[in-house]
Design an enzyme around this catalytic site. Structure first.
Site, PDB file in Angstrom:
ATOM      1  N   HIS A  57       5.644 -60.870   5.999  1.00 34.64           N
ATOM      2  CA  HIS A  57       5.599 -61.717   4.808  1.00 34.64           C
ATOM      3  C   HIS A  57       4.179 -62.195   4.533  1.00 34.64           C
ATOM      4  O   HIS A  57       3.365 -62.330   5.441  1.00 34.64           O
ATOM      5  CB  HIS A  57       6.533 -62.912   4.983  1.00 34.64           C
ATOM      6  CG  HIS A  57       7.981 -62.557   4.875  1.00 34.64           C
ATOM      7  ND1 HIS A  57       8.985 -63.490   4.770  1.00 34.64           N
ATOM      8  CD2 HIS A  57       8.609 -61.343   4.840  1.00 34.64           C
ATOM      9  CE1 HIS A  57      10.148 -62.896   4.676  1.00 34.64           C
ATOM     10  NE2 HIS A  57       9.953 -61.591   4.728  1.00 34.64           N
ATOM     11  N   GLU A  59       3.114 -65.090   3.832  1.00 34.65           N
ATOM     12  CA  GLU A  59       2.785 -66.358   4.481  1.00 34.65           C
ATOM     13  C   GLU A  59       2.263 -66.153   5.897  1.00 34.65           C
ATOM     14  O   GLU A  59       1.375 -66.885   6.352  1.00 34.65           O
ATOM     15  CB  GLU A  59       4.016 -67.277   4.517  1.00 34.65           C
ATOM     16  CG  GLU A  59       4.489 -67.735   3.148  1.00 34.65           C
ATOM     17  CD  GLU A  59       5.507 -66.787   2.538  1.00 34.65           C
ATOM     18  OE1 GLU A  59       6.273 -67.232   1.671  1.00 34.65           O
ATOM     19  OE2 GLU A  59       5.540 -65.593   2.932  1.00 34.65           O
ATOM     20  N   CYS A  88      10.443 -68.282   2.636  1.00 29.40           N
ATOM     21  CA  CYS A  88      11.763 -68.197   3.250  1.00 29.40           C
ATOM     22  C   CYS A  88      11.841 -69.245   4.363  1.00 29.40           C
ATOM     23  O   CYS A  88      10.859 -69.918   4.670  1.00 29.40           O
ATOM     24  CB  CYS A  88      12.015 -66.803   3.800  1.00 29.40           C
ATOM     25  SG  CYS A  88      10.989 -66.368   5.243  1.00 29.40           S
ATOM     26  N   CYS A  91       9.256 -68.604   7.287  1.00 31.10           N
ATOM     27  CA  CYS A  91       7.866 -68.835   6.899  1.00 31.10           C
ATOM     28  C   CYS A  91       7.611 -70.317   6.639  1.00 31.10           C
ATOM     29  O   CYS A  91       6.541 -70.837   6.968  1.00 31.10           O
ATOM     30  CB  CYS A  91       7.530 -68.020   5.657  1.00 31.10           C
ATOM     31  SG  CYS A  91       7.402 -66.235   5.959  1.00 31.10           S
TER      32      CYS A  91
END
Length: 217
Positions: A57, A59, A88, A91
């Protein structure tokens, strides 16, 4: 390095549902009462899909990058992230843990839309509890921004009992999409063109985020 305009519209358009997540970030240093941008710490990242190996991801990539900056713990910093999807649950908790270990860093997360998979609400609340300011990106700001004068008076978040420490004011006329366009997009002098439904979707998502952050879980 800047975002291609087509990529910006494709990934940040809040009325669409792109698979990719783009995260634009800007680091500022506190000098006196002002925040001064640090040009060398501004850029963007996007998630890595499974076609490149294990998916990562945006992040997580951002946390790796900011950790490499070796920020001076004796100075105060603010990081603003414009992100096409809100974090999410996993994260959000990682970002919260980062902030809890670094009291000299403030974080603002400005999302184009809400990533609504199981656990996302608890993750966003944990991020807020860690001191982050979480908000939905807007173009013209909520209509309430023009009431009260010079930021005085009570906005919807305050009236509902939510403190300002963990929640970006939803009544601030902040022009986030336009600011993101000017700062991170290779626009060649072109103007940001709002799409149909931008205002309505932003206001709806702002209300949804407010509900999430005020919920007791």
């Amino acid at each position: 390095l800047r975002l291609d305009p087509a990529t910006f519209y494709e990934t940040f358009r809040n009325t669409a549902w792109p698979k990719e997540t783009h995260l634009c970030y800007e680091l500022e240093l506190r000098k006196g009462r002002a925040w001064v941008p640090l040009a060398q710490s501004k850029g963007f990242l996007h998630n890595k899909g499974s076609h490149t190996g294990a998916p990562v991801h945006a992040e997580w990539l951002f946390l790796n990058r900011i950790s490499s900056w070796m920020l001076d713990p004796k100075k105060s910093y603010r990081v603003t992230c414009y992100i096409s999807w809100s974090p999410c649950e996993s994260c959000a908790h990682e970002l919260a843990a980062f902030l809890q270990e670094r009291s000299h860093v403030r974080l603002r997360v400005l999302a184009s839309r809400i990533y609504s998979l199981p656990g996302h609400e608890a993750g966003l609340r944990a991020l807020q509890d860690a001191g982050a300011r979480v908000s939905i990106m807007e173009h013209q700001g909520q209509r309430g921004a023009r009431r009260g004068g010079a930021g005085r008076g009570r906005g919807p978040a305050e009236a509902a009992g939510t403190g300002w420490a963990g929640l970006e004011s939803l009544v601030e006329t902040s022009l986030y999409f336009r600011r993101c366009w000017k700062t991170f997009v290779d626009h060649q002098g072109g103007r940001f063109e709002p799409w149909d439904g931008l205002e309505e979707t932003s206001q709806s998502l702002s209300g949804e985020l407010l509900r999430i952050l005020q919920s007791q879980g």
